[in-house]
Design a protein around this motif. Sequence first.
Motif, short mmCIF file in Angstrom:
data_model
loop_
_atom_site.label_atom_id
_atom_site.label_comp_id
_atom_site.label_asym_id
_atom_site.label_seq_id
_atom_site.Cartn_x
_atom_site.Cartn_y
_atom_site.Cartn_z
N CYS A 67 0.83 -1.21 0.00
CA CYS A 67 0.00 0.00 0.00
C CYS A 67 0.86 1.25 0.00
N GLN A 68 1.89 1.28 0.84
CA GLN A 68 2.76 2.44 0.91
C GLN A 68 3.49 2.66 -0.41
N ALA A 69 3.98 1.58 -1.00
CA ALA A 69 4.69 1.68 -2.28
C ALA A 69 3.75 2.18 -3.38
N MET A 70 2.50 1.74 -3.38
CA MET A 70 1.53 2.20 -4.35
C MET A 70 1.33 3.72 -4.21
N LEU A 71 1.18 4.17 -2.97
CA LEU A 71 1.01 5.61 -2.72
C LEU A 71 2.24 6.38 -3.19
N ASP A 72 3.42 5.85 -2.88
CA ASP A 72 4.67 6.50 -3.28
C ASP A 72 4.78 6.63 -4.80
N MET A 73 4.19 5.68 -5.52
CA MET A 73 4.22 5.69 -6.98
C MET A 73 3.06 6.49 -7.58
N GLY A 74 2.19 7.02 -6.72
CA GLY A 74 1.04 7.78 -7.21
C GLY A 74 -0.13 6.92 -7.62
N ILE A 75 -0.12 5.66 -7.24
CA ILE A 75 -1.21 4.74 -7.58
C ILE A 75 -2.26 4.84 -6.47
N ARG A 76 -3.44 5.32 -6.81
CA ARG A 76 -4.51 5.55 -5.83
C ARG A 76 -5.63 4.52 -5.92
N THR A 77 -5.31 3.35 -6.42
CA THR A 77 -6.28 2.26 -6.54
C THR A 77 -6.73 1.81 -5.16
N PRO A 78 -8.04 1.61 -4.96
CA PRO A 78 -8.52 1.13 -3.66
C PRO A 78 -7.93 -0.25 -3.33
N VAL A 79 -7.59 -0.42 -2.04
CA VAL A 79 -7.00 -1.67 -1.57
C VAL A 79 -7.83 -2.25 -0.44
N LEU A 80 -8.06 -3.56 -0.51
CA LEU A 80 -8.65 -4.31 0.60
C LEU A 80 -7.54 -5.18 1.16
N LEU A 81 -7.30 -5.10 2.46
CA LEU A 81 -6.32 -5.98 3.09
C LEU A 81 -7.05 -7.05 3.87
N ILE A 82 -6.57 -8.28 3.75
CA ILE A 82 -7.16 -9.42 4.43
C ILE A 82 -6.08 -10.08 5.27
N THR A 83 -6.43 -10.45 6.50
CA THR A 83 -5.45 -11.11 7.36
C THR A 83 -6.11 -12.14 8.26
N ALA A 84 -5.35 -13.17 8.57
CA ALA A 84 -5.79 -14.17 9.54
C ALA A 84 -5.38 -13.77 10.95
N TYR A 85 -4.52 -12.75 11.05
CA TYR A 85 -3.98 -12.33 12.33
C TYR A 85 -4.15 -10.83 12.54
N PRO A 86 -5.41 -10.39 12.72
CA PRO A 86 -5.64 -8.96 12.86
C PRO A 86 -5.16 -8.44 14.22
#
Length: 127
Positions: A67-86
């Motif tokens: 997510c951070q790298a996407m922001l740094d590259m100017g990519i503003r695509t929505p992201v859903l994060l999924i985890t088994a260990y919230p």
Amino acid sequence: MSAAHHVCVVDDDQSIRIALASLLRSLEYEVETFESGTDALRWLAWHQTACVVSDLQMPGLSGLQLCQAMLDMGIRTPVLLITAYPTAQSEAKALGLGVHAFLTKPVSARVLEMHVQNAIAAGLTGR
């Protein structure tokens, strides 16, 4: 199919990656799958997608780092994060990065569908 109907799935666990992709294809999305955040980021540098669904914990580039790298590259695509260990800490970091949704595995098909639809709609309106 247009980018508005395209979703990227990023998960190092092949069985989860296949299951998520199959579900999204059954909902008539075009799906690109990646086993690492690094591979997804390389692809995202040259292609558009409506939404990214990513695991939080992966070797190499984590979901948060993706997510951070996407922001740094100017990519503003929505992201859903999924985890088994919230954790409250990881959720706070994710939401601070503007992640559209922070979901806990196992995610039901209906919940995933709703969040993908909402993320794509938000992305199309620029929110």
